[in-house]
Design a protein around this motif. Structure first.
Motif, short mmCIF file in Angstrom:
data_model
loop_
_atom_site.label_atom_id
_atom_site.label_comp_id
_atom_site.label_asym_id
_atom_site.label_seq_id
_atom_site.Cartn_x
_atom_site.Cartn_y
_atom_site.Cartn_z
N GLN A 1 37.09 34.14 48.36
CA GLN A 1 37.00 35.41 47.64
C GLN A 1 37.03 36.59 48.61
OE1 GLN A 1 33.41 35.00 45.38
NE2 GLN A 1 34.41 33.91 43.70
N ALA A 2 36.33 36.46 49.74
CA ALA A 2 36.32 37.54 50.73
C ALA A 2 37.72 37.75 51.31
CB ALA A 2 35.32 37.22 51.85
N LEU A 3 38.42 36.66 51.63
CA LEU A 3 39.78 36.78 52.15
C LEU A 3 40.71 37.43 51.12
CD1 LEU A 3 40.21 33.36 53.98
CD2 LEU A 3 40.00 35.63 55.02
N ALA B 1 42.76 40.91 51.65
CA ALA B 1 44.21 40.96 51.48
C ALA B 1 44.60 42.02 50.46
CB ALA B 1 44.74 39.59 51.05
N ALA B 2 43.85 42.11 49.38
CA ALA B 2 44.13 43.11 48.35
C ALA B 2 43.92 44.52 48.90
CB ALA B 2 43.25 42.88 47.14
N ALA B 3 42.88 44.70 49.70
CA ALA B 3 42.62 46.02 50.30
C ALA B 3 43.73 46.39 51.27
CB ALA B 3 41.27 46.02 51.01
N LYS C 1 48.59 49.54 52.49
CA LYS C 1 50.01 49.57 52.86
C LYS C 1 50.82 50.33 51.80
CE LYS C 1 53.85 46.44 53.84
NZ LYS C 1 54.27 45.04 53.88
N ALA C 2 50.55 50.05 50.53
CA ALA C 2 51.24 50.73 49.44
C ALA C 2 50.95 52.23 49.46
CB ALA C 2 50.84 50.13 48.10
N GLU C 3 49.71 52.59 49.77
CA GLU C 3 49.33 54.01 49.85
C GLU C 3 50.07 54.70 50.99
OE1 GLU C 3 45.33 56.46 51.03
OE2 GLU C 3 45.08 54.72 49.72
N ALA C 4 50.18 54.02 52.14
CA ALA C 4 50.89 54.59 53.28
C ALA C 4 52.38 54.77 52.96
CB ALA C 4 50.72 53.70 54.51
N GLU C 5 52.98 53.80 52.27
CA GLU C 5 54.39 53.91 51.89
C GLU C 5 54.59 55.06 50.92
OE1 GLU C 5 55.51 50.11 50.36
OE2 GLU C 5 55.59 49.18 52.36
N ALA C 6 53.69 55.22 49.98
CA ALA C 6 53.79 56.32 49.01
C ALA C 6 53.65 57.67 49.71
CB ALA C 6 52.72 56.17 47.93
#
Length: 144
Positions: free
Chosen positions: A92-94, A98-100, A105-110
């Motif tokens: 669950q922690a992993l 990974a989701a974070a 990454k998606a925020e940086a691309e946006a």
């Protein structure tokens, strides 16, 4: 092997359970070796015969997960973390990490796309402004 498990009794949709010691191959509601307590999940009432339970545990009886939780609440067993829980919590922690990372990454691309769009809009505005200032100079040259 002797198991400590719950034996269901009571009316439909009004179940109560007896904590019993029974052979592991016998049916859930079959004849037990010994009755060791009572549990009502609707009222959370629990009665345990501590000496008899301690005797059965010392003889090697294995409690089911639900019975283990009841005995831990009753103070007859110390709370232990099973290996399966440790592995599950690590997974669950992993997954959370990974989701974070994916969200970051998606925020940086946006953000990069927004900056590129802003730069493109600024360049288009400068080009339009250059055309406007160049147009009157051409008109003056054509009139002369």
């Amino acid at each position: 092997m002797i198991k400590l498990r719950l034996k269901r009794f009571g009316k439909k949709r009004e179940a109560s359970f007896r904590l019993v010691a029974t052979n592991s191959t016998s049916r859930r509601d079959g004849r037990p070796l010994e009755e060791l307590g009572f549990y009502n999940p609707r009222t959370k009432e629990t009665r345990l015969e501590t000496e008899a339970i301690r005797t059965r545990l010392s003889q090697g009886a294995q409690p089911t997960d639900t019975v283990r939780a009841l005995l831990e609440k009753g103070g007859l067993l110390t709370k232990t973390v099973r290996p399966a829980e440790i592995v599950g919590k690590q997974k669950q922690a992993l997954a959370r990490e990974a989701a974070a990372a994916e969200a970051k990454k998606a925020e940086a691309e946006a953000k990069a796309a927004a900056e590129a769009a802003a730069a493109e809009a600024k360049a288009a505005a400068e080009a339009a402004a250059a055309e406007v200032t160049a147009a009157p100079a051409e008109d003056v040259a054509a009139e002369s």
